[in-house]
Design an enzyme around this catalytic site. Structure first.
Site, PDB file in Angstrom:
ATOM      1  N   MET A  26       8.196   6.907  -8.853  1.00  0.00           N
ATOM      2  CA  MET A  26       7.439   5.663  -8.984  1.00  0.00           C
ATOM      3  C   MET A  26       5.950   5.969  -9.109  1.00  0.00           C
ATOM      4  SD  MET A  26       9.428   2.745  -6.934  1.00  0.00           S
ATOM      5  CE  MET A  26       8.809   3.085  -5.313  1.00  0.00           C
ATOM      6  N   GLY A  27       5.600   7.202  -9.475  1.00  0.00           N
ATOM      7  CA  GLY A  27       4.195   7.546  -9.689  1.00  0.00           C
ATOM      8  C   GLY A  27       3.452   7.769  -8.392  1.00  0.00           C
ATOM      9  N   ALA A  28       2.100   7.681  -8.469  1.00  0.00           N
ATOM     10  CA  ALA A  28       1.236   8.057  -7.333  1.00  0.00           C
ATOM     11  C   ALA A  28       1.658   9.448  -6.853  1.00  0.00           C
ATOM     12  CB  ALA A  28       1.308   7.030  -6.208  1.00  0.00           C
ATOM     13  N   GLY A  32       4.976  16.616  -3.211  1.00  0.00           N
ATOM     14  CA  GLY A  32       6.426  16.481  -3.061  1.00  0.00           C
ATOM     15  C   GLY A  32       7.073  16.201  -4.412  1.00  0.00           C
ATOM     16  N   HIS A  33       6.481  15.273  -5.155  1.00  0.00           N
ATOM     17  CA  HIS A  33       7.000  14.991  -6.509  1.00  0.00           C
ATOM     18  C   HIS A  33       6.889  16.236  -7.391  1.00  0.00           C
ATOM     19  CE1 HIS A  33       5.451  10.830  -5.363  1.00  0.00           C
ATOM     20  NE2 HIS A  33       6.721  10.595  -5.592  1.00  0.00           N
ATOM     21  N   GLN A  57      13.693  -2.971  -6.633  1.00  0.00           N
ATOM     22  CA  GLN A  57      14.006  -2.338  -5.355  1.00  0.00           C
ATOM     23  C   GLN A  57      13.053  -2.741  -4.237  1.00  0.00           C
ATOM     24  OE1 GLN A  57      13.498   1.677  -7.119  1.00  0.00           O
ATOM     25  NE2 GLN A  57      12.555   2.229  -5.185  1.00  0.00           N
ATOM     26  N   GLY A 143      14.635  13.962  -3.965  1.00  0.00           N
ATOM     27  CA  GLY A 143      14.116  14.568  -2.742  1.00  0.00           C
ATOM     28  C   GLY A 143      15.058  14.348  -1.570  1.00  0.00           C
ATOM     29  N   GLN A 149      19.042   7.527  -0.147  1.00  0.00           N
ATOM     30  CA  GLN A 149      18.948   7.272  -1.589  1.00  0.00           C
ATOM     31  C   GLN A 149      19.721   8.333  -2.371  1.00  0.00           C
ATOM     32  OE1 GLN A 149      15.234   6.074  -3.745  1.00  0.00           O
ATOM     33  NE2 GLN A 149      15.089   8.243  -4.143  1.00  0.00           N
ATOM     34  N   ARG A 183       2.986   6.650   0.834  1.00  0.00           N
ATOM     35  CA  ARG A 183       2.497   5.678   1.816  1.00  0.00           C
ATOM     36  C   ARG A 183       1.543   6.307   2.837  1.00  0.00           C
ATOM     37  NH1 ARG A 183       8.071   2.962   1.279  1.00  0.00           N
ATOM     38  NH2 ARG A 183       7.483   1.286  -0.126  1.00  0.00           N
TER      39      ARG A 183
HETATM   40  P1  AMP Z   1       9.204   7.987  -5.127  1.00  0.00           P
HETATM   41  O1  AMP Z   1       8.141   8.108  -6.173  1.00  0.00           O
HETATM   42  O2  AMP Z   1       8.668   7.759  -3.761  1.00  0.00           O
HETATM   43  O3  AMP Z   1      10.300   7.044  -5.532  1.00  0.00           O
HETATM   44  O4  AMP Z   1       9.885   9.420  -5.046  1.00  0.00           O
HETATM   45  C1  AMP Z   1      10.383  10.058  -6.203  1.00  0.00           C
HETATM   46  C2  AMP Z   1      11.193  11.251  -5.789  1.00  0.00           C
HETATM   47  O5  AMP Z   1      10.368  12.165  -5.068  1.00  0.00           O
HETATM   48  C3  AMP Z   1      12.360  10.899  -4.868  1.00  0.00           C
HETATM   49  O6  AMP Z   1      13.499  11.658  -5.250  1.00  0.00           O
HETATM   50  C4  AMP Z   1      11.840  11.321  -3.514  1.00  0.00           C
HETATM   51  O7  AMP Z   1      12.872  11.662  -2.603  1.00  0.00           O
HETATM   52  C5  AMP Z   1      11.020  12.530  -3.885  1.00  0.00           C
HETATM   53  N1  AMP Z   1      10.042  12.833  -2.830  1.00  0.00           N
HETATM   54  C6  AMP Z   1       9.200  11.963  -2.232  1.00  0.00           C
HETATM   55  N2  AMP Z   1       8.498  12.581  -1.262  1.00  0.00           N
HETATM   56  C7  AMP Z   1       8.918  13.872  -1.239  1.00  0.00           C
HETATM   57  C8  AMP Z   1       8.578  15.020  -0.440  1.00  0.00           C
HETATM   58  N3  AMP Z   1       7.670  14.947   0.523  1.00  0.00           N
HETATM   59  N4  AMP Z   1       9.201  16.183  -0.712  1.00  0.00           N
HETATM   60  C9  AMP Z   1      10.141  16.256  -1.707  1.00  0.00           C
HETATM   61  N5  AMP Z   1      10.507  15.208  -2.480  1.00  0.00           N
HETATM   62  C10 AMP Z   1       9.906  14.035  -2.250  1.00  0.00           C
END
Ligand code: AMP
Length: 274
Positions: A26-28, A32-33, A57, A143, A149, A183
């Site tokens: 979802m960007g930002a 981790g991404h 969602q 992740g 999820q 967040r």
């Molecule tokens: P989101 O943009 O928050 O929907 O996350 C996109 C993907 O990045 C999802 O598969 C998350 O589980 C993964 N993700 C988010 N935070 C982390 C993190 N700290 N370490 C590894 N993967 C992450």
């Protein structure tokens, strides 16, 4: 890196790319991404990263309009990470006029986040299925942090017989253990100082379980510790790692899941228990 925003642009570039590894986001974007992108690149496939803040969602009282958006910086990061394709559809592309189809996953989607955020996983499953239909990836990377999820997506892929391999990437953390999350930027300095207690509590709980402690009292002690640190816990549970059913004794593969709020900011974390 090619940036595509419409289905016709996407179709045009797909002919020029090999088999794809998809990283839905979802960007930002944070590290981790980018770890997902790096692991996806390790597959040898061309990496496609999607950025789409999915309205379906978010609940009515949630932070859809407030969700951080930082497209220019995200594209710079994806390019530097060696991503081949950035897929940035708009809402009308993902939800065409007259849209009347959604995917409901039961089982692993029902407890925890599914109970607290009704329809959240319906939105997640629907958008992920659409992304799979658009990108047609050979593999997709998720992740570990969002464990529920991940299990919901795995269940959907198995049940709908989708031809994609789901891969999991371990959680990237700050040096003090706090899981990276979009967040985290909302945490005040005092909340940021308290936030690592979530992971510390989880790892202490895991150590207690590995040492033979009875789960129920150990979980209650963990909840009390979180409350002392200023958290309002939504849940802290020992579950079967695949079905997400709560369990009363460790039987691998099991996991600890926790979600807790510091004021309005919800933090999630999870660890495996052997
Ligand atoms: P989101 O943009 O928050 O929907 O996350 C996109 C993907 O990045 C999802 O598969 C998350 O589980 C993964 N993700 C988010 N935070 C982390 C993190 N700290 N370490 C590894 N993967 C992450």
């Amino acid at each position: 890196m090619i940036v595509a925003r419409t289905l016709s642009e996407l179709r045009g570039v797909q002919a020029r790319l090999g088999s794809l590894a998809l990283v839905p986001t979802m960007g930002a974007l944070h590290d981790g991404h980018l770890a997902l992108v790096a692991v996806a690149k390790g597959s040898g496939l061309d990496v496609a990263t999607s950025i789409f803040v999915n309205p379906m969602q978010f609940g009515p009282s949630e932070d859809f309009s407030r969700y951080p958006r930082n497209e220019d910086a995200d594209l710079v990061k994806l390019e530097a990470a060696g991503c081949a394709l950035a897929w940035l559809p708009d809402v009308a592309t993902m939800y065409p006029p007259g849209d009347a189809t959604a995917i409901s996953v039961y089982g692993p989607a029902e407890n925890f986040e599914g109970a607290i955020r009704p329809n959240h996983f319906r939105g997640v499953a629907t958008v992920v299925a659409k992304l799979f239909g658009q990108i047609r990836p050979e593999r997709a990377y998720f992740g570990e942090k969002d464990w529920q999820q991940l299990q919901v997506v795995r269940r959907m892929v198995e049940d709908l017989l989708l031809p994609v391999r789901i891969e999991v990437v371990e959680t990237r953390r700050e040096p003090d253990g706090l899981a990276l999350s979009s967040r985290n930027r909302y945490l005040s300095p005092a909340q940021r100082a308290a936030a690592p207690v979530l992971y510390q509590t989880l790892t202490a709980l895991r150590a207690a379980l590995h040492g033979g402690a009875a789960p129920r009292p150990a979980i209650n002690a963990a909840i009390a510790r979180l409350e002392e640190a200023g958290f309002v816990p939504d849940y802290c549970a020992l579950v079967d790692a695949e079905s997400l059913e709560p369990i009363e004794a460790v039987r691998p593969p099991s996991r600890l899941l926790v979600a807790a709020r510091l004021d309005g900011i919800r933090l999630l974390d999870t660890v495996g228990v052997n």
